[in-house]
Design a protein around this motif. Structure first.
Motif, short mmCIF file in Angstrom:
data_model
loop_
_atom_site.label_atom_id
_atom_site.label_comp_id
_atom_site.label_asym_id
_atom_site.label_seq_id
_atom_site.Cartn_x
_atom_site.Cartn_y
_atom_site.Cartn_z
N LYS A 1 0.83 -1.21 0.00
CA LYS A 1 0.00 0.00 0.00
C LYS A 1 0.86 1.26 0.00
CE LYS A 1 -3.99 2.00 2.38
NZ LYS A 1 -4.81 1.99 1.17
N GLY A 2 1.99 1.23 0.76
CA GLY A 2 2.90 2.37 0.78
C GLY A 2 3.53 2.61 -0.59
N ARG A 3 3.92 1.51 -1.24
CA ARG A 3 4.50 1.65 -2.58
C ARG A 3 3.47 2.19 -3.57
NH1 ARG A 3 8.81 -3.08 -4.14
NH2 ARG A 3 9.91 -3.20 -2.14
N GLU A 4 2.22 1.75 -3.40
CA GLU A 4 1.17 2.23 -4.29
C GLU A 4 0.95 3.73 -4.12
OE1 GLU A 4 -3.21 0.69 -5.73
OE2 GLU A 4 -2.64 0.42 -3.62
N THR A 5 1.01 4.21 -2.87
CA THR A 5 0.86 5.64 -2.61
C THR A 5 2.00 6.43 -3.23
OG1 THR A 5 -0.30 5.18 -0.53
CG2 THR A 5 0.66 7.39 -0.81
N ARG A 6 3.25 5.93 -3.05
CA ARG A 6 4.40 6.62 -3.63
C ARG A 6 4.36 6.59 -5.16
NH1 ARG A 6 6.91 3.97 0.72
NH2 ARG A 6 7.62 2.27 -0.66
N LEU A 7 3.88 5.50 -5.71
CA LEU A 7 3.80 5.38 -7.16
C LEU A 7 2.77 6.36 -7.72
CD1 LEU A 7 5.05 3.73 -9.45
CD2 LEU A 7 3.15 2.13 -9.27
N ALA A 8 1.68 6.57 -7.00
CA ALA A 8 0.65 7.49 -7.46
C ALA A 8 1.17 8.93 -7.45
CB ALA A 8 -0.59 7.38 -6.59
N ARG A 9 2.11 9.21 -6.53
CA ARG A 9 2.65 10.58 -6.44
C ARG A 9 3.85 10.80 -7.36
NH1 ARG A 9 2.75 10.83 0.20
NH2 ARG A 9 0.48 11.01 0.51
N LEU A 10 4.32 9.75 -7.97
CA LEU A 10 5.51 9.84 -8.81
C LEU A 10 5.26 10.76 -10.01
CD1 LEU A 10 8.40 8.76 -9.44
CD2 LEU A 10 7.29 6.98 -10.82
N GLU A 11 6.16 11.72 -10.23
CA GLU A 11 6.07 12.60 -11.40
C GLU A 11 6.53 11.84 -12.63
OE1 GLU A 11 7.74 16.91 -13.02
OE2 GLU A 11 8.06 16.31 -10.93
N ARG A 12 5.60 11.66 -13.56
CA ARG A 12 5.89 10.81 -14.72
C ARG A 12 6.71 11.56 -15.77
NH1 ARG A 12 2.80 6.02 -13.98
NH2 ARG A 12 2.27 6.15 -11.76
N ILE A 13 7.67 10.87 -16.35
CA ILE A 13 8.47 11.40 -17.46
C ILE A 13 7.73 11.09 -18.75
CG2 ILE A 13 10.66 11.24 -18.71
CD1 ILE A 13 11.94 10.38 -16.05
#
Length: 628
Positions: free
Chosen positions: A288-300
C-alpha cells in the motif's frame, strides 16, 4: 526589458488545443527562428505576438512605443495604386515634405516683403527633411526592392493584380524600410529566388532590431538564427544556436529523455508487480505504501514521435546510358505572334543515375526549360530527346494536375487503379489517414496537395524524376523524408529548386540560368558557391584597380587640413580615406548651410543643399563599394 514578453499563452479552436502554457521573451537584437510541423500553431503564435489575434489564455506585454513590422505568409493588397506606391507608403511623410518644400521654394521666389520669414520656413522644412533621411530614402528603397527581386515594370503594375509572390516581396520591402524595432516574418523565403534569399539572410544578419522568423528553409535558418524555438505538440521548446545546432541538441535531449522514460517505465512495472502480488498478503502494508508513492511519482513523458511521410526505398526500371540529350537547344515562347527567347542551352547529355539541379533567379526561364524538355513547350531552335526506356515522373510546381472536386482517394486512384485498402494504406504513408482520404482536394492545404502530388508521382515508379520546386509547402520533417527517398533513388533526377539544403545534398551537377543562357557547372552546389564567391571577389578587385587609375582624393572646401597618414600596406584605392573625406565634407556643408540659413542667403542655401545631396549620394556609393 524585453521587447515582447508572454506568459501562459494558450490558443484553441473549439476543443482542439493548438498550444498552451507558453512563456517567452523576445529581447533586443534577437535572431529567432521558429520551426515545427505544419498545423502546429506557428502562424497563430506570430499573430498573437504582434496583436492581430487574441490568445484564449495568457498575457502578452509589449514595450512602450514598440514598432513591429509583420509580413504574413499571404499578404493582401491594401492599395488601389501600384506596388511601388505600396512599398513607399511608409515614406509618405517625406513625400508630403517634398511637396511642402516645393511650395516653400516657390513662395521664396515670389516673396517681396516677407522674404526673411519665407527663408526661415524653407530652412526649417529642409532641416527636418534632411534629419528624416529625405536625401537617401529613394535610393534605399531601390536597393531594397532590387535585392528582393522586384523589377521596375513589376513595381509599376497595379498592386491588386500582383501575384502572391510579388505582394510578398513588396510587403517585405515595406516592412524592412519601415525601420521597425521588431521584424516578424512568416515563411518569407517561399517566394524568393536564390538571389533574393541570399540577400535577405545577409540583410537580417546585420539588421539592428530583433527578428523573429517562421521558416522551413534550413539553410536560411543556419545563416541568420542564433536561437531556435520549436513549436510542436502544443509546447514551445527553445534551443541556443542555429538550425544545425538545434538538431544536435534536440537529438541529445530526446535520447536522454527516452532513456529516462524507459528506466522509469521499468521501475513502474516492477513496483506495480510487487503491489499486485502482495496487495492482500502479509506485506500488504508495504504494498500500500508503494502504491501511494507510485501514485505521487512525477511521470516522465515519452519523447514525441513526429508524424512524417514514411516512404520505402523508391524503385526505377533501367534505361539506356543517355537519359536526356539536347543539341543547339533554344528555349522561349511566343507572345502575340512575337517570339521571346529566354535561354541558349549548351549541348547536354544526362547520364543514367545522374542528379542535376537547375538553379537561377526567378524569371530566367527555369520552368520553361523543364516544359521544353518534357515536350510541353516547343523549342525555338535545336532539339531535345529522351533515351531508350525512359519513363518520366513530373512534379509540377503549380500542382495544376489536381482536380479540386475530386477526393484525395479518387485523385490517387486515377493514376493507378489499386484495391481500396491497398490505396488507403499507401496514402497513409503520406499522412492521409482515416477520413482524410475522403476530403475534397480543393479544401486541402498547400502541404497536403503537395503530399498527394508526390504520392501520385511515386506510385508510377518512374525512372526519370523531373521535380519543379518539390519542397514548397513541406515542413522540415517531410522535406527530410523526401530527401531520404531521393538520396537512394536509383533513377535519374532533374530538379528545379530554391531549397539550397536539398540542392546541396542531392545535386552532382548544376544548370545555372541567367543572362539569357544556361551554364553547365560540373560540380556540387558548395563548389559552385565557392567558385562564384571567388569570381565576385576577383571582379571587385579588378574594378578597384581600374578605379584607382582614375580616382584622386577630393580636397575638402574650407579650412586646410593636415595630410592623412596612410597605411603603406593598404590597397591602391583608399576607401576608408575617401569615406572620411566625404563625411568631413558633409559636416562642413551642414555648418555652412546653417550659417546661410541664419544669414537668409537663399541662393547659397539652395546651392549648399544640392551639394549636400550630391555628397551624400557619393558617400553612399563609396560605402557600398567598401562593403564589397
Amino acid at each position: 526589458m524585453p521587447l515582447v514578453s508572454a506568459s501562459n499563452l494558450a490558443v484553441h479552436y473549439g476543443v482542439e488545443i493548438i498550444f498552451s502554457a507558453i512563456n517567452l521573451d523576445i529581447n533586443e537584437r534577437a535572431r529567432i527562428g521558429i520551426v515545427g510541423p505544419n498545423g502546429g500553431g506557428k502562424t497563430s503564435l506570430l499573430r498573437v505576438l504582434v496583436g492581430q489575434q487574441d490568445a484564449n489564455e495568457g498575457r502578452v506585454v509589449r514595450s512602450n512605443g514598440l514598432q513591429v513590422g509583420y509580413v504574413p505568409q499571404h499578404p493582401g493588397s491594401t492599395s488601389h495604386g501600384t506596388l511601388r506606391e505600396e512599398v513607399l507608403a511608409g515614406f509618405q511623410h517625406l513625400r508630403d515634405l517634398e511637396q511642402e518644400l516645393e511650395t516653400a521654394s516657390q513662395r521664396q521666389a515670389s516673396s517681396c516683403g516677407d522674404a526673411e520669414e519665407a527663408g526661415r520656413a524653407y530652412a526649417a522644412l529642409l532641416e527636418r527633411y534632411e534629419s528624416l533621411g529625405g536625401y537617401s530614402y529613394e535610393r534605399e528603397a531601390e536597393r531594397m526592392v532590387d535585392g528582393l527581386g522586384l523589377k521596375s515594370e513589376t513595381l509599376d503594375s497595379p498592386a491588386a493584380s500582383a501575384s502572391g509572390g510579388e505582394r510578398t516581396r513588396a510587403a517585405l520591402a515595406k516592412a524592412l524600410l519601415g525601420s521597425p524595432d521588431l521584424l516578424v516574418l512568416d515563411e518569407p523565403t517561399n517566394y524568393l529566388d536564390l538571389k533574393g534569399v541570399t540577400w535577405l539572410e545577409r540583410y537580417l544578419s546585420h539588421f539592428a532590431p530583433a527578428v523573429v522568423v517562421v521558416s522551413h528553409d534550413r539553410y536560411f535558418l543556419d545563416q541568420m538564427a542564433t536561437q531556435i524555438w520549436e513549436l510542436d505538440h502544443g509546447r514551445l521548446n527553445t534551443f541556443p544556436g542555429n538550425f544545425t545546432k538545434y538538431r544536435t541538441l534536440k537529438a541529445e535531449r530526446d535520447a536522454r529523455q527516452l532513456k529516462e522514460y524507459e528506466a522509469q517505465q521499468e521501475f513502474i512495472a516492477k513496483e506495480q508487480e510487487f503491489i499486485d502480488r502482495y496487495r492482500a498478503g502479509q506485506r500488504s502494508r508495504e504494498a500500500k505504501g508503494r502504491e501511494t508513492r507510485l501514485a505521487r511519482l512525477e511521470r516522465i513523458e515519452r519523447p514525441d514521435i513526429d508524424r512524417t511521410i514514411n516512404l520505402s526505398k523508391a524503385t526505377a526500371t533501367r534505361t539506356g546510358q543517355a537519359v536526356l540529350t539536347s543539341k543547339g537547344l533554344q528555349v522561349g515562347y511566343t507572345d502575340g505572334g512575337e517570339t521571346v527567347k529566354l535561354l541558349d542551352v549548351p549541348d547536354l547529355r544526362l547520364e543514367r543515375g545522374s542528379r542535376t539541379a537547375v538553379i537561377g533567379d526567378n524569371g530566367t526561364g527555369k520552368s520553361t526549360f523543364i516544359k521544353t524538355v518534357l515536350g510541353e513547350a516547343p523549342p525555338l531552335g535545336g532539339s531535345v530527346g529522351l533515351g531508350m526506356g525512359v519513363k518520366i515522373g513530373y512534379y509540377s510546381q503549380g500542382l495544376d494536375t489536381l482536380a479540386d472536386e475530386h477526393t484525395v482517394l479518387d485523385s490517387f486512384l486515377e493514376i493507378k487503379n489499386l484495391p481500396f485498402e491497398e490505396a488507403r494504406s499507401y496514402l497513409a504513408r503520406f499522412l492521409f489517414q482515416g477520413e482524410d482520404v475522403f476530403r475534397e482536394v480543393g479544401v486541402c492545404s498547400g502541404g497536403e496537395k503537395s503530399r498527394l502530388a508526390l504520392a501520385r508521382l511515386l506510385i508510377t515508379e518512374p525512372n526519370l524524376l523531373v521535380l519543379d520546386e518539390p519542397t514548397t509547402h513541406f515542413d522540415i520533417h517531410s522535406r527530410e523524408a523526401m530527401e531520404a527517398v531521393l538520396m537512394t533513388y536509383p533513377g535519374t533526377i532533374l530538379l528545379v529548386s530554391h531549397d539550397r539544403q536539398l540542392v546541396s545534398l542531392l545535386a552532382e551537377t548544376l544548370l545555372v540560368t541567367g543572362g539569357g543562357k544556361i551554364d553547365h557547372f560540373l560540380g556540387t552546389f558548395a563548389e559552385w558557391t565557392r567558385a562564384k564567391e571567388e569570381a565576385e571577389s576577383a571582379a571587385v578587385e579588378a574594378r578597384a584597380r581600374e578605379r584607382s587609375k582614375q580616382t584622386t582624393i577630393p580636397k575638402s572646401a574650407g579650412a586646410a587640413k593636415s595630410p592623412r597618414r596612410r597605411n603603406p600596406a593598404a590597397p591602391v584605392i583608399d576607401f576608408e580615406g575617401l569615406i572620411i573625406e566625404l563625411e568631413d565634407r558633409l559636416k562642413e556643408l551642414e555648418t555652412q548651410l546653417q550659417e546661410a540659413t541664419m544669414g537668409q542667403d537663399l541662393e547659397e542655401m539652395t546651392r549648399l543643399a544640392e551639394e549636400h545631396a550630391q555628397t551624400q549620394a557619393e558617400l553612399d556609393q563609396k560605402l557600398e563599394e567598401w562593403e564589397e
